[in-house]
Design an enzyme around this catalytic site. Structure first.
Site, PDB file in Angstrom:
ATOM      1  N   LYS A  74       0.842  -1.192   0.000  1.00  0.00           N
ATOM      2  CA  LYS A  74       0.000   0.000   0.000  1.00  0.00           C
ATOM      3  C   LYS A  74       0.881   1.248   0.000  1.00  0.00           C
ATOM      4  O   LYS A  74       1.951   1.267   0.627  1.00  0.00           O
ATOM      5  CB  LYS A  74      -0.912  -0.022   1.231  1.00  0.00           C
ATOM      6  N   SER A 149      -9.474   1.158   2.756  1.00  0.00           N
ATOM      7  CA  SER A 149      -8.702   2.020   1.875  1.00  0.00           C
ATOM      8  C   SER A 149      -7.608   1.306   1.087  1.00  0.00           C
ATOM      9  O   SER A 149      -7.008   1.888   0.179  1.00  0.00           O
ATOM     10  CB  SER A 149      -8.074   3.153   2.698  1.00  0.00           C
ATOM     11  N   SER A 173      -9.728  -1.352   6.654  1.00  0.00           N
ATOM     12  CA  SER A 173      -9.073  -1.115   5.370  1.00  0.00           C
ATOM     13  C   SER A 173      -8.291  -2.261   4.764  1.00  0.00           C
ATOM     14  O   SER A 173      -7.829  -2.165   3.634  1.00  0.00           O
ATOM     15  CB  SER A 173      -8.160   0.108   5.476  1.00  0.00           C
TER      16      SER A 173
END
Length: 467
Positions: A74, A149, A173
């Site tokens: 990420k 996310s 997330s």
């Protein structure tokens, strides 16, 4: 082109010399290029990846440890290879030379820096519809959200563009995008993984997490990241006691999600699992008191500290001024300008609501002698991109963020480990996930339970993103 299998199976094939590390890397690069429309990846270094693969092949040790396995990180996690941007414009040139300890441990074990994953801007949302870097698309249906996310990591793993991924999870997330994309998502007990050099939201709640094709892959990555290489022993389903807190977690489910959940519970009961239907007292009120007050209050302080420690040339106000995603700007500015959460509210959340929530979980597990609890990861499947504020659910317009995080948020606030497993597809061929949670520190046992449930459920579907 070589067949793309799970991380665990790929390690075996590399050790057997079924194919070279370079052949694997070339196959993944070709898949990434063919699936660019998903917008799952923010940064790549194909030249560097090829050089590292060739070096492994020259040494003849592919498949030893994690050697030869490209991973997706990420974009808020420092790798020392890709910019650490949190997918927000002000940090587009932020490239720390020193990687996070998570990345360092994985690279030391031989993992390769495959790509940086697109994400919801600053991790402040669950759709991954980023106005700065573009929306990430769900590989099962590109018009739909992948969740967030960590949406780019989940989309990349589900599409088999990368063999595994590392995201972050404040309240949903890792597990939510894993569920909406049909893969496995693991949030560990808070504190199990290092948290340095990760752009934060809430230090009280933030943790890195793993997104992978199967539980066995999660176990391999967890052992490296945590530094706890304990063997996960098989667990028989017969005799497991799993709680079903129906009043909160099973309320107002989408019909297709409800059907998948009921089917899964019936299957597991037939295999010997004992289910205990009982609610966690006061859970909704305790979680509400602890959740957003902690995250919203801590975010400005945590981000300022990160910028001071690791950036220097970009100020907090620079980051806030350049936020592109309206939903993120609205939330952040409301806290900064209006002091949405007061110091008194924050202290009440941190010192009263959160400890009482943790105690409620402990008492619930002890009272009913539970090994885990089970619930749908999200009350609904993926919806269309662009519905960032509100979405129609069961005939009513509801808050998008609140409905998607409803089930996964409480255990996040309590610091518990959670594992989302894919359990089936809706009639529209959209994945449905169910999560098991355990008590703090029970990560190894939770993963063992997850492996047993996964074997019984036997979900084996992947989206065909190349056709």
């Amino acid at each position: 082109m070589v067949p793309i299998t799970s991380l665990a199976q790929t390690l075996e094939r590399l050790r057997r010399k079924d194919y070279s590390c370079l052949e694997l890397v070339e196959t993944l690069i070709a898949r990434c290029e063919a699936a660019k429309a998903l917008n799952a990846l923010l940064a790549t270094d194909w030249g560097g990846l090829r050089r590292r693969a060739k070096k492994i092949d020259r040494h003849g040790n592919a498949g030893v440890g994690l050697r030869g396995i490209p991973l997706c990180f990420k974009a808020n996690i420092a790798t020392g290879i890709f910019p650490t941007t949190a997918a927000t414009p002000a940090l587009i040139n932020h490239l720390p030379k020193i990687p996070s300890r998570i990345a360092e441990r994985l690279f030391s074990a031989g993992a390769l820096p495959g790509a940086s994953g697109n994400m919801h801007e600053l991790s402040f949302g669950i759709t991954s519809n980023n106005y700065a870097t573009g929306a990430v698309r769900n590989p099962w249906n590109p018009s739909l959200i992948p969740g967030g996310s960590s949406g780019g990591v989940a989309a990349a793993v589900a599409s088999r563009l990368m063999l595994g991924g590392i995201g972050t999870d404040t309240g949903a997330s890792v597990r939510l995008p894993a569920a909406l994309c049909g893969v496995v998502g693991f949030r560990p007990t808070l504190g199990r993984y290092p948290r340095d050099r990760i752009i934060p939201v809430s230090p009280t709640r933030d943790t890195a997490g793993i997104i992978a094709q199967c539980v066995a892959d999660v176990v391999i990555l967890d052992q490296v990241i945590s530094g706890r290489p304990a063997r996960i022993l098989p667990i028989p389903l017969k005799g497991l006691r799993i709680g079903l807190p129906t009043t909160y977690f099973y309320d107002d489910l989408d019909a297709d999600v409800a059907f998948a959940a009921e089917t899964t519970i019936r299957l597991l009961a037939n295999r010997g699992v004992t289910f205990v239907e009982a609610d966690i007292p006061h859970l909704e009120d305790l979680n509400s008191g602890a959740s957003l007050p902690i995250a919203l209050y801590e975010f400005p302080h945590a981000l300022k500290q990160y910028l001071d420690d690791f950036v220097g040339t970009v100020s907090f106000s620079d980051v806030i001024k350049e936020i592109r995603s309206p939903d993120v700007a609205n939330i952040v500015n409301a806290q900064i300008d209006g002091h949405q959460i007061s110091n008194a509210e924050y202290e009440l959340a941190r010192q009263s609501f959160r400890p009482r929530l943790q105690a409620a979980y402990r008492n619930y597990f002890r009272l009913y002698r539970l090994d885990a609890i089970l619930f749908p990861t999200a009350p609904l499947a993926a919806k269309a991109i662009g519905q960032d504020s509100s979405v129609i659910h069961n005939g009513s317009m509801v808050n998008t963020f609140k409905i998607y995080v409803r089930n996964v948020d409480p255990s996040s606030n309590a610091g518990l480990p959670g594992l989302s497993l894919p359990v089936g597809l809706t009639p529209d061929r959209l994945p449905v996930g169910m999560e098991i949670d355990g008590l703090a520190g029970s990560d190894h046992r939770l993963l063992a339970i997850g492996a047993a449930l996964e074997k019984a459920i036997n979900f084996r579907s992947f989206p065909d993103v190349l056709n």
